[in-house]
Design an enzyme around this catalytic site. Structure first.
Site, PDB file in Angstrom:
ATOM      1  CD  GLU A  72     -10.285   3.291  -0.476  1.00  0.00           C
ATOM      2  OE1 GLU A  72     -11.076   3.987  -1.140  1.00  0.00           O
ATOM      3  OE2 GLU A  72      -9.394   2.591  -0.988  1.00  0.00           O
ATOM      4  CG  HIS A  94      -7.953  -1.259  -9.687  1.00  0.00           C
ATOM      5  ND1 HIS A  94      -7.225  -0.488 -10.560  1.00  0.00           N
ATOM      6  CD2 HIS A  94      -8.217  -0.444  -8.645  1.00  0.00           C
ATOM      7  CE1 HIS A  94      -7.047   0.716 -10.060  1.00  0.00           C
ATOM      8  NE2 HIS A  94      -7.649   0.777  -8.904  1.00  0.00           N
ATOM      9  CG  ASP A 141     -10.176  -2.247  -5.943  1.00  0.00           C
ATOM     10  OD1 ASP A 141     -10.832  -2.573  -6.952  1.00  0.00           O
ATOM     11  OD2 ASP A 141      -9.831  -1.079  -5.686  1.00  0.00           O
ATOM     12  CG  HIS A 149      -5.665   0.233   0.929  1.00  0.00           C
ATOM     13  ND1 HIS A 149      -5.402   0.877  -0.250  1.00  0.00           N
ATOM     14  CD2 HIS A 149      -6.964   0.474   1.206  1.00  0.00           C
ATOM     15  CE1 HIS A 149      -6.499   1.489  -0.668  1.00  0.00           C
ATOM     16  NE2 HIS A 149      -7.459   1.270   0.201  1.00  0.00           N
ATOM     17  CD1 TRP A 199      -2.614  -0.467 -13.860  1.00  0.00           C
ATOM     18  CD2 TRP A 199      -3.868   1.073 -12.820  1.00  0.00           C
ATOM     19  NE1 TRP A 199      -2.022  -0.195 -12.643  1.00  0.00           N
ATOM     20  CE2 TRP A 199      -2.786   0.748 -11.991  1.00  0.00           C
ATOM     21  CE3 TRP A 199      -4.808   2.026 -12.392  1.00  0.00           C
ATOM     22  CZ2 TRP A 199      -2.594   1.327 -10.731  1.00  0.00           C
ATOM     23  CZ3 TRP A 199      -4.622   2.602 -11.156  1.00  0.00           C
ATOM     24  CH2 TRP A 199      -3.518   2.257 -10.330  1.00  0.00           C
ATOM     25  CG  HIS A 230     -12.578   6.383  -4.070  1.00  0.00           C
ATOM     26  ND1 HIS A 230     -12.053   7.218  -5.026  1.00  0.00           N
ATOM     27  CD2 HIS A 230     -11.791   5.293  -4.046  1.00  0.00           C
ATOM     28  CE1 HIS A 230     -10.988   6.657  -5.544  1.00  0.00           C
ATOM     29  NE2 HIS A 230     -10.807   5.484  -4.984  1.00  0.00           N
ATOM     30  NE  ARG A 273     -14.817   1.487  -3.186  1.00  0.00           N
ATOM     31  CZ  ARG A 273     -13.953   2.193  -2.481  1.00  0.00           C
ATOM     32  NH1 ARG A 273     -14.349   2.907  -1.454  1.00  0.00           N
ATOM     33  NH2 ARG A 273     -12.677   2.198  -2.800  1.00  0.00           N
ATOM     34  NE  ARG A 322      -7.412  -2.311  -1.291  1.00  0.00           N
ATOM     35  CZ  ARG A 322      -7.030  -1.519  -2.303  1.00  0.00           C
ATOM     36  NH1 ARG A 322      -7.947  -0.880  -3.020  1.00  0.00           N
ATOM     37  NH2 ARG A 322      -5.760  -1.330  -2.583  1.00  0.00           N
ATOM     38  CD  GLU A 346     -12.988  -0.805  -4.657  1.00  0.00           C
ATOM     39  OE1 GLU A 346     -12.466  -1.179  -3.589  1.00  0.00           O
ATOM     40  OE2 GLU A 346     -12.702   0.268  -5.206  1.00  0.00           O
ATOM     41  CD  GLU A 391     -11.728   3.093  -7.406  1.00  0.00           C
ATOM     42  OE1 GLU A 391     -11.779   2.718  -6.237  1.00  0.00           O
ATOM     43  OE2 GLU A 391     -10.718   3.008  -8.107  1.00  0.00           O
ATOM     44  CG  ASN A 410      -4.046   9.907  -8.691  1.00  0.00           C
ATOM     45  OD1 ASN A 410      -3.058  10.623  -8.806  1.00  0.00           O
ATOM     46  ND2 ASN A 410      -4.013   8.715  -8.131  1.00  0.00           N
ATOM     47  CG  ASP A 456      -6.379   9.055  -5.553  1.00  0.00           C
ATOM     48  OD1 ASP A 456      -5.945   8.003  -5.069  1.00  0.00           O
ATOM     49  OD2 ASP A 456      -7.400   9.116  -6.246  1.00  0.00           O
ATOM     50  CE1 TYR A 495      -4.828   0.632  -6.677  1.00  0.00           C
ATOM     51  CE2 TYR A 495      -6.170  -1.294  -6.176  1.00  0.00           C
ATOM     52  CZ  TYR A 495      -5.828   0.026  -5.930  1.00  0.00           C
ATOM     53  OH  TYR A 495      -6.460   0.717  -4.926  1.00  0.00           O
TER      54      TYR A 495
HETATM   55  O1  KDG Z   1      -6.376   7.277  -8.506  1.00  0.00           O
HETATM   56  C1  KDG Z   1      -6.731   5.925  -8.560  1.00  0.00           C
HETATM   57  C2  KDG Z   1      -7.041   5.447  -7.177  1.00  0.00           C
HETATM   58  O2  KDG Z   1      -7.974   6.285  -6.576  1.00  0.00           O
HETATM   59  C3  KDG Z   1      -7.576   4.042  -7.165  1.00  0.00           C
HETATM   60  O3  KDG Z   1      -6.671   3.200  -7.818  1.00  0.00           O
HETATM   61  C4  KDG Z   1      -7.756   3.606  -5.727  1.00  0.00           C
HETATM   62  O4  KDG Z   1      -9.026   1.721  -6.446  1.00  0.00           O
HETATM   63  C5  KDG Z   1      -8.696   2.485  -5.564  1.00  0.00           C
HETATM   64  C6  KDG Z   1      -9.290   2.294  -4.232  1.00  0.00           C
HETATM   65  O5  KDG Z   1     -10.165   1.442  -4.122  1.00  0.00           O
HETATM   66  O6  KDG Z   1      -8.887   2.986  -3.313  1.00  0.00           O
HETATM   67 MG    MG Z   2     -10.883   0.777  -5.937  1.00  0.00          MG
END
Ligand code: KDG
Ligand code: MG
Length: 409
Positions: A346, A219, A217, A122, A409, A319, A290, A147, A243, A269, A37, A323, A159
């Protein structure tokens, strides 16, 4: 059998995807996903410029040998671009082998260990009513594990929240990568997040009861001590997992988190080899792996990683955001069905244009996915449709704190 051609196809139905198609002299071809991505063209170039010439004339059945050749002969090891390119080749070769055998790929991986693959979706909302509606919609769609991501008071864009406004108005649903010449700037405040989140889970448990498996998540945004605090605060709400609570380049940092909380942890991930997990797995610092098949060198490498994790009672949580293309998702599903230490998969569903380009035989019903019984991966690429959706530059956003400092991020 010999490989006669390998073509890299970049297409952008709903979002960008990089697909490798390997063709053989016996008329069988296979597909692999190399989508990274926001960095798609790097993988496309790595494949077209440096890998495709090495494949012509090789025996497609020699999957392990080809994997080792691509990994070791480059001299430069690991990294997301290299490992996504190797994954694309590896998955395409497994697709060919299974088509040649006339079997769905999971049969070559040992056959089914279960009837279906539990998937999570999600749900998200800017406030509790919107979040509850989103959870109800996911339950109606058939999801049985969910999630939960929410906005945080005082932060403009977080996010994973579908309905929040984008910086430039172009954000498409909750797909975070934006089609724009430059990445969007978002904001972040960890203390506000830590204050807000436990109350959200308390409300969700109050509304939906104790049984529904709930995931969250983080993140990569917390320090280890902040992650420990959150894990502890969420214990009463019995999460399936928390996560990416910290950026885990420093695997040892997870010792601190683990000492303080029994909330199950999922990480990986952004990892791309088993080496990224060595301490995490050996010291049982996580509960779920993940990684994506697409970013971790394909089925060959993921199988070894998950077998290693199995020795420590650590399970899979592959994962599967949008993407990952339908080709990468199908590869994950064959592996999920075959391995013993499956945890959860997921599954963010793709849009209509993506489903038109990638025709899939996998199915989702009553919370469970199944890869189907077509020989190979069970995904066909419609090249005419793919050609109608040319590449669009797109970037993931980045975060700045209130004082202007760049943050994860
Ligand atoms: O490209 C970034 C995504 O794959 C990510 O932000 C997705 O964190 C993610 C998830 O748990 O699906
Ligand atoms: Mg994630």
């Amino acid at each position: 059998m010999k490989i006669t051609a390998a073509d890299v196809i970049v297409t952008s139905p709903d979002r960008n995807f990089v697909t490798l198609r390997i063709t053989t002299d016996e008329g069988i071809s296979g597909l692999g996903d190399g989508t990274l991505n926001g960095r798609e063209l790097s993988v496309a170039s790595y494949l077209a410029d440096h890998v495709v010439p090495l494949l012509i004339g090789r025996d497609p059945h020699r999957i392990e040998d080809t994997w080792q050749f691509l990994y070791r002969s480059a001299y430069w090891r690991r990294g997301p671009v290299t490992m996504a390119a190797i994954a694309a080749v590896d998955v395409a070769l497994w697709d060919i082998k299974a088509k040649a055998a006339g079997m769905p790929l999971y049969q070559l991986l040992g056959g089914a260990s279960r009837n279906g693959i539990m998937a999570y979706g999600h749900a998200s909302g800017r406030d509790l009513p919107e979040l509850f509606d989103s959870i109800r919609r996911h339950l109606e769609l058939g999801y049985r594990s969910i999630r939960v991501q929410t906005s945080v008071p005082g932060i403009n864009a977080v996010y994973g929240v579908a309905a929040q406004p984008s910086v430039d108005g172009k954000r498409y649903d909750y797909e975070p990568a934006q089609r724009a010449a430059l990445p969007a700037e978002e904001d972040w405040d960890t203390r506000a997040y830590l204050r807000h989140l436990p109350g959200v889970f308390e409300a969700v448990r109050g509304e939906f009861g104790p049984e529904l498996p709930l995931l969250h998540d983080g993140h990569h945004r917390m320090t280890p001590i902040q992650a420990a605090k959150l894990g502890k605060a969420l214990e009463p709400y019995d999460l399936f997992w928390l996560e990416d609570c910290t950026p885990a380049e420093n695997q040892e940092a997870l010792r601190l988190v683990r000492q303080h909380t029994t909330t199950p942890l999922a990480i990986g991930e952004v990892f791309n080899t088993v080496w990224d997990y060595q301490t995490l797995i050996r010291e049982q610092l996580i509960d779920y792996v993940r990684s994506a098949v697409t970013h971790t060198g394909g089925i060959t490498a993921m199988r070894k990683l998950l077998d290693y994790a199995a020795q420590y009672q650590i399970k899979s949580g592959i994962h599967g955001p949008t993407d990952i293309s339908p080709v990468g998702m199908a590869a994950a599903l064959h592996l999920d069905l075959a391995i013993h230490n499956f945890g959860i998969q997921e599954y963010m569903q793709h849009g209509a244009a993506t489903n038109e380009v990638f025709r899939q035989s996998f199915a989702f019903a009553d919370g469970y996915l199944h890869p189907g019984e077509s020989p190979g991966l069970g995904v066909e690429l419609d090249e005419e449709a793919a050609a109608r959706f040319p590449y669009h530059a797109a970037y993931l956003p980045f975060n700045r704190l209130k004082d202007g400092t760049i943050h994860d991020w």
